[in-house]
Design a protein around this motif. Structure first.
Motif, PDB file in Angstrom:
ATOM      1  N   GLN A 127      -0.680   6.281   3.981  1.00 23.91           N
ATOM      2  CA  GLN A 127      -1.603   7.380   4.251  1.00 23.91           C
ATOM      3  C   GLN A 127      -2.131   7.308   5.675  1.00 23.91           C
ATOM      4  O   GLN A 127      -2.423   6.221   6.188  1.00 23.91           O
ATOM      5  CB  GLN A 127      -2.787   7.339   3.279  1.00 23.91           C
ATOM      6  N   VAL A 128      -2.258   8.470   6.303  1.00 22.03           N
ATOM      7  CA  VAL A 128      -2.917   8.552   7.606  1.00 22.03           C
ATOM      8  C   VAL A 128      -4.423   8.583   7.360  1.00 22.03           C
ATOM      9  O   VAL A 128      -4.928   9.433   6.612  1.00 22.03           O
ATOM     10  CB  VAL A 128      -2.482   9.807   8.379  1.00 22.03           C
ATOM     11  N   ILE A 180      -3.685  16.867   8.847  1.00 22.37           N
ATOM     12  CA  ILE A 180      -3.640  15.512   8.293  1.00 22.37           C
ATOM     13  C   ILE A 180      -3.330  15.558   6.798  1.00 22.37           C
ATOM     14  O   ILE A 180      -2.529  14.753   6.292  1.00 22.37           O
ATOM     15  CB  ILE A 180      -4.970  14.781   8.546  1.00 22.37           C
ATOM     16  N   GLU A 181      -3.934  16.474   6.080  1.00 26.99           N
ATOM     17  CA  GLU A 181      -3.664  16.611   4.645  1.00 26.99           C
ATOM     18  C   GLU A 181      -2.194  16.917   4.394  1.00 26.99           C
ATOM     19  O   GLU A 181      -1.569  16.346   3.484  1.00 26.99           O
ATOM     20  CB  GLU A 181      -4.546  17.708   4.061  1.00 26.99           C
ATOM     21  N   THR A 184       4.801   5.733  10.962  1.00 27.38           N
ATOM     22  CA  THR A 184       5.217   5.576   9.567  1.00 27.38           C
ATOM     23  C   THR A 184       6.398   4.621   9.467  1.00 27.38           C
ATOM     24  O   THR A 184       6.452   3.768   8.561  1.00 27.38           O
ATOM     25  CB  THR A 184       5.586   6.942   8.962  1.00 27.38           C
ATOM     26  N   LEU A 207       4.277  12.363   3.717  1.00 26.49           N
ATOM     27  CA  LEU A 207       4.576  10.933   3.705  1.00 26.49           C
ATOM     28  C   LEU A 207       4.824  10.421   2.292  1.00 26.49           C
ATOM     29  O   LEU A 207       5.632   9.509   2.090  1.00 26.49           O
ATOM     30  CB  LEU A 207       3.438  10.141   4.354  1.00 26.49           C
ATOM     31  N   ASN A 267      -0.002  13.802   5.052  1.00 24.61           N
ATOM     32  CA  ASN A 267      -0.088  12.808   3.987  1.00 24.61           C
ATOM     33  C   ASN A 267       0.713  13.216   2.760  1.00 24.61           C
ATOM     34  O   ASN A 267       1.316  12.372   2.088  1.00 24.61           O
ATOM     35  CB  ASN A 267      -1.552  12.542   3.623  1.00 24.61           C
ATOM     36  N   GLN A 268       0.745  14.499   2.466  1.00 25.30           N
ATOM     37  CA  GLN A 268       1.584  14.977   1.373  1.00 25.30           C
ATOM     38  C   GLN A 268       3.057  14.738   1.689  1.00 25.30           C
ATOM     39  O   GLN A 268       3.838  14.333   0.820  1.00 25.30           O
ATOM     40  CB  GLN A 268       1.331  16.464   1.128  1.00 25.30           C
TER      41      GLN A 268
END
Length: 231
Positions: free
Chosen positions: A161-162, A138-139, A107, A145, A142-143
């Motif tokens: 986003q990943v 992963i979800e 990131t 990030l 992303n939240q």
């Protein structure tokens, strides 16, 4: 468009390179040297980056502390790498918080170069039981990030986003897609033991050989003479 690809030099991450290129991204590979016993993958990652003509963008980040910390058969030389099927639950080859750390540093790289995607080759289908390969992880990342980055704060419509294009694919499906994209599997390595010839016995080798066999294709990397790679 720019994408950071977390590139180990293995089959999955190299497939992600091919997919990210197909998706139209400029590639910014990032490889981690974390004291892994299979450090041969660093050479593989460099070869893959060269194949895609992005050696200048390829970064290798040193994470020696993970090797010193130990706690994994991949970083602790006193622990044996198990053969496929020997362990139940989370295996000893799990490196504590590895993907969480990798994504954090990826990131930072993405913010610096202006990338909006981080490609990560995790799978929740054919995998070794690692907790940081699950869709829920992963979800959640992303939240996070969207809250923890400058682009996430300043642009409510877009954040880093990943991207996990393999997460719902079996190894057979991953390899099939890679073959279609002409991914250079001959440059990759997957063996946890990190020898010049793959052992064919560890979980990673087992999944890889199975995937190639199910596609009716011979795995192009060398294995020990005792290992059958016939299809």
């Amino acid at each position: 468009m720019k994408a950071v690809v977390i590139l180990s030099g293995g089959l999955d991450s190299t497939t992600c390179m091919g997919i990210a290129q197909k998706d139209g991204y400029q590639l910014y590979p990032l490889t981690f040297d974390y004291g892994q016993r299979h450090r041969i993958e660093l050479e593989a990652a460099a070869a893959v980056a060269a194949h895609y003509h992005v050696s200048d963008q390829h970064q290798i980040a040193s994470l020696d502390w993970l090797g010193v910390l130990g706690g994994s058969a991949l970083t602790d030389q006193t622990m044996d790498v198990p053969s496929a099927g020997e362990e139940k639950g989370i295996p000893s080859t799990y490196v504590p918080a590895r993907n969480l750390i990798f994504i954090s540093l990826a990131t930072a790289y993405a913010e610096v170069v202006g990338a909006t995607a981080i490609y990560l080759g995790v799978s929740a289908v054919d995998f070794s039981g690692y907790p940081d390969c699950r869709p829920a992880f992963i979800e959640a990342v992303n939240q996070t990030l969207a809250l923890a980055t400058e682009v996430g704060v300043n642009d409510q419509k877009e954040s880093i986003q990943v991207v996990t294009p393999l997460i719902h694919l079996s190894k057979k499906e991953t390899i099939r897609q890679g073959i279609e994209l002409e991914v250079p599997y001959h440059l990759t390595t997957s063996c946890y033991r990190g020898e010049a010839k793959a052992c064919g016995k560890c979980d990673s080798c087992h999944l890889r050989l199975k995937g190639f066999a199910e596609n009716g294709v011979r795995d192009p990397i060398p294995y020990h003479d005792s290992v059958s790679v016939n299809v």
